[in-house]
Design a protein around this motif. Structure first.
Motif, PDB file in Angstrom:
ATOM      1  N   ARG A 120       0.824  -1.219   0.000  1.00  0.00           N
ATOM      2  CA  ARG A 120       0.000   0.000   0.000  1.00  0.00           C
ATOM      3  C   ARG A 120       0.854   1.262   0.000  1.00  0.00           C
ATOM      4  O   ARG A 120       0.563   2.241  -0.709  1.00  0.00           O
ATOM      5  N   GLU A 121       1.923   1.276   0.785  1.00  0.00           N
ATOM      6  CA  GLU A 121       2.796   2.444   0.829  1.00  0.00           C
ATOM      7  C   GLU A 121       3.421   2.701  -0.531  1.00  0.00           C
ATOM      8  O   GLU A 121       3.568   3.847  -0.972  1.00  0.00           O
ATOM      9  N   SER A 122       3.780   1.640  -1.224  1.00  0.00           N
ATOM     10  CA  SER A 122       4.372   1.802  -2.550  1.00  0.00           C
ATOM     11  C   SER A 122       3.373   2.407  -3.536  1.00  0.00           C
ATOM     12  O   SER A 122       3.718   3.278  -4.343  1.00  0.00           O
ATOM     13  N   ILE A 123       2.115   1.975  -3.459  1.00  0.00           N
ATOM     14  CA  ILE A 123       1.092   2.528  -4.369  1.00  0.00           C
ATOM     15  C   ILE A 123       0.861   3.999  -4.079  1.00  0.00           C
ATOM     16  O   ILE A 123       0.746   4.841  -5.000  1.00  0.00           O
ATOM     17  N   LEU A 124       0.805   4.370  -2.792  1.00  0.00           N
ATOM     18  CA  LEU A 124       0.632   5.774  -2.445  1.00  0.00           C
ATOM     19  C   LEU A 124       1.798   6.621  -2.950  1.00  0.00           C
ATOM     20  O   LEU A 124       1.614   7.752  -3.454  1.00  0.00           O
ATOM     21  N   ASP A 125       3.010   6.083  -2.830  1.00  0.00           N
ATOM     22  CA  ASP A 125       4.175   6.813  -3.334  1.00  0.00           C
ATOM     23  C   ASP A 125       4.096   7.002  -4.842  1.00  0.00           C
ATOM     24  O   ASP A 125       4.423   8.081  -5.379  1.00  0.00           O
TER      25      ASP A 125
ATOM     26  N   ILE B 183      -9.788   5.292 -16.089  1.00  0.00           N
ATOM     27  CA  ILE B 183      -8.955   4.395 -15.267  1.00  0.00           C
ATOM     28  C   ILE B 183      -7.993   3.604 -16.146  1.00  0.00           C
ATOM     29  O   ILE B 183      -6.837   3.374 -15.774  1.00  0.00           O
ATOM     30  N   GLU B 184      -8.416   3.204 -17.333  1.00  0.00           N
ATOM     31  CA  GLU B 184      -7.536   2.482 -18.238  1.00  0.00           C
ATOM     32  C   GLU B 184      -6.363   3.366 -18.658  1.00  0.00           C
ATOM     33  O   GLU B 184      -5.209   2.894 -18.748  1.00  0.00           O
ATOM     34  N   LEU B 185      -6.648   4.670 -18.919  1.00  0.00           N
ATOM     35  CA  LEU B 185      -5.562   5.583 -19.259  1.00  0.00           C
ATOM     36  C   LEU B 185      -4.582   5.737 -18.111  1.00  0.00           C
ATOM     37  O   LEU B 185      -3.350   5.751 -18.313  1.00  0.00           O
ATOM     38  N   LEU B 186      -5.103   5.859 -16.875  1.00  0.00           N
ATOM     39  CA  LEU B 186      -4.205   5.965 -15.714  1.00  0.00           C
ATOM     40  C   LEU B 186      -3.362   4.703 -15.529  1.00  0.00           C
ATOM     41  O   LEU B 186      -2.178   4.773 -15.149  1.00  0.00           O
ATOM     42  N   ARG B 187      -3.920   3.528 -15.799  1.00  0.00           N
ATOM     43  CA  ARG B 187      -3.175   2.280 -15.665  1.00  0.00           C
ATOM     44  C   ARG B 187      -2.029   2.228 -16.680  1.00  0.00           C
ATOM     45  O   ARG B 187      -0.895   1.879 -16.338  1.00  0.00           O
TER      46      ARG B 187
ATOM     47  N   ASP C 102      -2.194  -1.101 -10.273  1.00  0.00           N
ATOM     48  CA  ASP C 102      -3.404  -1.837 -10.615  1.00  0.00           C
ATOM     49  C   ASP C 102      -4.623  -1.110 -10.057  1.00  0.00           C
ATOM     50  O   ASP C 102      -4.602  -0.601  -8.928  1.00  0.00           O
ATOM     51  N   PHE C 103      -5.694  -1.083 -10.870  1.00  0.00           N
ATOM     52  CA  PHE C 103      -6.954  -0.458 -10.470  1.00  0.00           C
ATOM     53  C   PHE C 103      -8.068  -1.502 -10.539  1.00  0.00           C
ATOM     54  O   PHE C 103      -8.090  -2.319 -11.471  1.00  0.00           O
ATOM     55  N   VAL C 104      -8.945  -1.473  -9.571  1.00  0.00           N
ATOM     56  CA  VAL C 104     -10.099  -2.375  -9.537  1.00  0.00           C
ATOM     57  C   VAL C 104     -11.348  -1.515  -9.486  1.00  0.00           C
ATOM     58  O   VAL C 104     -11.504  -0.681  -8.578  1.00  0.00           O
ATOM     59  N   ILE C 105     -12.248  -1.696 -10.482  1.00  0.00           N
ATOM     60  CA  ILE C 105     -13.486  -0.904 -10.555  1.00  0.00           C
ATOM     61  C   ILE C 105     -14.629  -1.761 -10.017  1.00  0.00           C
ATOM     62  O   ILE C 105     -14.920  -2.837 -10.559  1.00  0.00           O
ATOM     63  N   SER C 106     -15.222  -1.330  -8.930  1.00  0.00           N
ATOM     64  CA  SER C 106     -16.356  -2.027  -8.326  1.00  0.00           C
ATOM     65  C   SER C 106     -17.545  -1.056  -8.272  1.00  0.00           C
ATOM     66  O   SER C 106     -17.867  -0.480  -7.236  1.00  0.00           O
ATOM     67  N   LEU C 107     -18.179  -0.861  -9.450  1.00  0.00           N
ATOM     68  CA  LEU C 107     -19.249   0.129  -9.570  1.00  0.00           C
ATOM     69  C   LEU C 107     -20.457  -0.498 -10.248  1.00  0.00           C
ATOM     70  O   LEU C 107     -20.298  -1.384 -11.110  1.00  0.00           O
ATOM     71  N   PRO C 108     -21.642  -0.027  -9.927  1.00  0.00           N
ATOM     72  CA  PRO C 108     -22.823  -0.440 -10.692  1.00  0.00           C
ATOM     73  C   PRO C 108     -22.814   0.210 -12.079  1.00  0.00           C
ATOM     74  O   PRO C 108     -22.037   1.137 -12.355  1.00  0.00           O
TER      75      PRO C 108
ATOM     76  N   GLN D  77      -3.764  -3.015  -0.382  1.00  0.00           N
ATOM     77  CA  GLN D  77      -2.416  -3.581  -0.373  1.00  0.00           C
ATOM     78  C   GLN D  77      -1.861  -3.773  -1.781  1.00  0.00           C
ATOM     79  O   GLN D  77      -0.658  -3.608  -2.004  1.00  0.00           O
ATOM     80  N   HIS D  78      -2.734  -4.135  -2.731  1.00  0.00           N
ATOM     81  CA  HIS D  78      -2.233  -4.482  -4.056  1.00  0.00           C
ATOM     82  C   HIS D  78      -2.840  -3.645  -5.181  1.00  0.00           C
ATOM     83  O   HIS D  78      -2.416  -3.793  -6.336  1.00  0.00           O
ATOM     84  N   ALA D  79      -3.825  -2.835  -4.892  1.00  0.00           N
ATOM     85  CA  ALA D  79      -4.477  -2.082  -5.970  1.00  0.00           C
ATOM     86  C   ALA D  79      -5.250  -0.904  -5.394  1.00  0.00           C
ATOM     87  O   ALA D  79      -5.469  -0.797  -4.181  1.00  0.00           O
TER      88      ALA D  79
END
Length: 438
Positions: free
Chosen positions: A300-305, A326-330, A344-350, A386-388
């Motif tokens: 998680r710290e690495s992703i924030l950095d 989000i795909e562009l950011l990835r 890594d990004f995870v989209i959990s949206l309706p 932790q991972h995304a």
């Protein structure tokens, strides 16, 4: 041919004497024949040649000697005498073998063989010498065997054996001497039993085993083995001495363990008298200073950095969906990552949130600022795990509790209070901050 003195037929009497060379299966029949014919007068013997022939045939049949039509009376007698001579020779060989067994200490086997030889030989002139030798060996071996039985606690069996020997030779001095030794309390304790002899053997074996455990340093097993000895022989002093030595060895070890533990605890007490030297300022900065610009870690710290470090020179969105942004950011994070892993990004949206149009134009901003504006425009929120990075709606239930531990410098409280105004929250919300109500 007649005898000059008695007028008896020599040939016929010689045949009768030859018949008396004993054969065990026919012993009782031979006695019956002699009791019938020997008391006859000599005159009747002279005139009863046919009866004498019949006698020889009966004896031959009784001992199992095959008879043919051409066999004469003298031939039958000679054959029978030859067969019995072979038996005497075999008995002599058996006596030598029994003597060998006796010298080797195999008393019981020698006694059985001597008894078999003696009982199988008849009391006749031809076997007299061999029979006396067998009887002498039988008595000597029997006395020795009786002594062995008495020492093994079987006094009754020893006495019965001596009685059996006395029945064949009542006046033999060896039997009397053996009986005298059996009744001597100084030589043979009257209370000695076979069970006591067996217990003595068990105790000796257990003492040897316990001493072996003691020599190997296995004091617990040594004590247990000595206790087994005392269960058989409650007053065995050797077992008690062995237990004493085992406890002395254990006590020596426990004293050494005491000294070791005491020294260890005193060392711990002495250590607390030390006044620790605080680390230098350079060490604190190296330990708790700013993060390195090159972020290569994980978690998680690495992703924030990465979100805070990766700069985007220009951002242009015109009615784009959240999936496209989000795909562009990835893809952009992979371009900026030296290792090529990106974020890594995870989209959990309706579905209704996914279709919200997003229009945004920015220049030279970090990726976390872009993500914050995009979430605000789409009406969603995000959190760094932790991972995304997880994009979710406000109504989504999140019961996961994340626990983190951080190492901070001693002046963390003061430095945090001074710079709290400029600190960015870890989880961003697109809602405006609450305003004070007048």
């Amino acid at each position: 041919m007649k005898d000059k003195k008695s007028g008896s037929p020599k040939k016929k009497l010689g045949i009768l004497e030859a018949i008396w060379y004993f054969n065990p299966p026919a012993h009782h029949l031979t006695k019956l024949i002699f009791a019938t014919f020997m008391p006859l007068p000599l005159s009747r013997c002279q005139t009863s040649h046919a009866r004498l022939a019949t006698l020889c045939v009966l004896v031959a049949l009784s001992i199992g000697t095959p008879i043919t039509a051409n066999d004469s009376i003298s031939g039958l007698a000679q054959r029978e005498a030859s067969r019995r001579m072979q038996g005497v020779t075999q008995a002599s060989a058996d006596i030598s073998r029994a003597d060998t067994l006796f010298r080797e200490g195999k008393t019981q086997e020698a006694l059985s063989l001597f008894e078999s030889i003696y009982t199988s030989l008849p009391d006749a002139p031809l076997t007299q010498e061999t029979r006396l030798a067998a009887r002498s060996g039988y008595i000597s071996t029997g006395c020795a065997r009786a002594q062995e039985l008495a020492l093994a606690g079987q006094a009754a069996e020893a006495s019965q054996l001596l009685d059996k020997l006395a029945s064949i030779s009542p006046s033999d001095t060896r039997i009397k001497a053996a009986r005298s030794r059996l009744t001597d309390p100084d030589r043979l304790p009257p209370a000695l039993t076979a069970a006591h002899i067996e217990n003595v053997k068990k105790v000796e074996a257990l003492l040897l085993k316990g001493n072996s455990f003691l020599e190997l340093g296995d004091y617990d097993n040594a004590n247990r083995t000595y206790q087994d000895v005392l269960r058989i022989d409650p007053y065995n002093s050797a077992a008690r001495r062995g237990m004493e030595r085992a406890e002395q060895k254990r006590s020596t070890y426990f004293r050494a363990a005491y000294d070791h533990q005491r020294s260890k605890l005193l060392s711990e007490v002495d250590r607390h008298w030390e006044d620790p030297v605080p680390p230098a300022t350079a060490d604190l900065n190296a330990m708790f200073g700013a993060r390195a610009s090159s972020v290569t870690g994980i978690g998680r710290e690495s992703i924030l950095d990465k979100l805070h470090t990766y700069q985007m020179p220009r951002v242009e969105f015109e009615k784009a969906t959240i999936d496209e942004v989000i795909e562009l950011l990835r893809l952009r994070s992979r371009d900026l990552d030296p290792q090529g892993k990106g974020i890594d990004f995870v989209i959990s949206l309706p579905d209704e949130n996914r279709k919200t149009p997003i229009s945004l134009s920015m220049q030279n901003v970090p990726m976390d600022e872009v993500l914050r504006y995009v979430a605000q425009l789409a009406g969603v929120t995000y959190r760094v795990e932790q991972h995304a990075v997880v994009i979710s709606s406000f109504g989504e239930q999140n019961t996961a509790m994340i626990t983190r531990s951080f190492r901070v410098p001693p002046d963390f409280i003061q430095s945090t209070a001074a710079g709290a105004a400029g600190a960015a929250p870890l989880i961003h919300s697109p809602l405006p901050p609450p305003q004070a109500v007048a």
